[in-house]
Write a protein that holds these residues in place. Structure first.
Motif, PDB file in Angstrom:
ATOM      1  N   GLU A   1      37.603  69.789  48.150  1.00 38.26           N
ATOM      2  CA  GLU A   1      37.857  70.470  46.879  1.00 38.26           C
ATOM      3  C   GLU A   1      37.976  69.456  45.747  1.00 38.26           C
TER       4      GLU A   1
ATOM      5  N   LYS B   1      34.561  68.087  44.869  1.00 38.62           N
ATOM      6  CA  LYS B   1      33.822  69.103  44.137  1.00 38.62           C
ATOM      7  C   LYS B   1      34.288  69.169  42.684  1.00 38.62           C
ATOM      8  N   LEU B   2      35.606  69.105  42.474  1.00 38.87           N
ATOM      9  CA  LEU B   2      36.140  69.155  41.109  1.00 38.87           C
ATOM     10  C   LEU B   2      35.616  68.006  40.268  1.00 38.87           C
TER      11      LEU B   2
ATOM     12  N   GLU C   1      32.282  68.663  38.719  1.00 43.13           N
ATOM     13  CA  GLU C   1      32.198  69.767  37.769  1.00 43.13           C
ATOM     14  C   GLU C   1      32.884  69.473  36.435  1.00 43.13           C
TER      15      GLU C   1
ATOM     16  N   VAL D   1      36.781  69.228  30.779  1.00 41.96           N
ATOM     17  CA  VAL D   1      36.750  70.656  31.057  1.00 41.96           C
ATOM     18  C   VAL D   1      36.240  70.884  32.476  1.00 41.96           C
ATOM     19  N   CYS D   2      36.929  71.751  33.191  1.00 44.12           N
ATOM     20  CA  CYS D   2      36.516  72.162  34.528  1.00 44.12           C
ATOM     21  C   CYS D   2      36.514  73.687  34.565  1.00 44.12           C
ATOM     22  N   ASP D   3      35.370  74.268  34.841  1.00 42.80           N
ATOM     23  CA  ASP D   3      35.254  75.734  34.888  1.00 42.80           C
ATOM     24  C   ASP D   3      35.838  76.381  33.638  1.00 42.80           C
ATOM     25  N   SER D   4      35.489  75.879  32.489  1.00 44.29           N
ATOM     26  CA  SER D   4      35.895  76.350  31.159  1.00 44.29           C
ATOM     27  C   SER D   4      37.389  76.161  30.860  1.00 44.29           C
ATOM     28  N   GLU D   5      38.115  75.445  31.703  1.00 36.08           N
ATOM     29  CA  GLU D   5      39.529  75.154  31.461  1.00 36.08           C
ATOM     30  C   GLU D   5      39.691  73.687  31.062  1.00 36.08           C
TER      31      GLU D   5
ATOM     32  N   TYR E   1      45.081  68.018  38.484  1.00 35.86           N
ATOM     33  CA  TYR E   1      43.864  67.210  38.403  1.00 35.86           C
ATOM     34  C   TYR E   1      44.155  65.710  38.355  1.00 35.86           C
TER      35      TYR E   1
END
Length: 162
Positions: free
Chosen positions: A7, A10-11, A14, A61-65, A90
């Motif tokens: 995980e 992967k982060l 992105e 930014v990760c997944d729009s956050e 994070y």
């Protein structure tokens, strides 16, 4: 445990680093409040007034956050960098380090030759690795301490190989 590592890997892939836009300022302030107020006991009312300094901000930014942010501003004729935060979920993924480099690359490419800051220990160590110099004594600051630093363009470029 392996799933957690997967995980985190992967982060990292992105994450988007960019200059913050006007609509990013509210989420950046909320992230700063979450960290500065709840982790460091800085009064929440002191955090929002920062926008009066007309800062330049950057974000990860990760997944729009927005998961990390930094800012730079001029104060009394001196250019400062700071307001550096990374969401606790994070941390230890080097996202903050990437964002710091991104922001310094941006600043130095726009003609700035040095940047001043007061940083917590972990950030001060990171900045020193990038060519920064501690310029004075570490002093108490709310729940912790800060050290004054300067990062000069020529030292930064030597350390980053640019």
């Amino acid at each position: 445990m392996a799933e957690n590592s997967t995980e985190k890997s992967k982060l990292k892939k992105e994450i988007i680093l960019r200059r913050a836009q006007q609509e990013d300022l509210r989420p950046i302030i909320e992230l700063q409040k979450k960290i500065f107020h709840f982790e460091q006991n800085i009064p929440a009312d002191d955090i929002e007034g920062f926008l009066d300094r007309n800062p330049v901000c950057w974000c990860a930014v990760c997944d729009s956050e927005i998961v990390s942010a930094a800012a730079a501003w001029e104060e009394n004729g001196v250019f400062h960098w700071g307001r550096f935060v990374t969401d606790s979920r994070y941390r230890r993924l080097h996202i903050g380090t990437q964002l710091a480099r991104y922001s310094f690359d941006d600043l130095f490419s726009h003609g700035y030759t040095q940047v001043y800051m007061e940083a917590r220990e972990v950030t001060a160590k990171m900045i020193v690795k990038m060519g920064g110099e501690i310029t004075g004594e570490t002093v108490p600051f709310f729940d912790g301490t800060v050290s004054p630093l300067i990062l000069k363009k020529e030292n930064y470029l030597k350390c980053t190989g640019l």
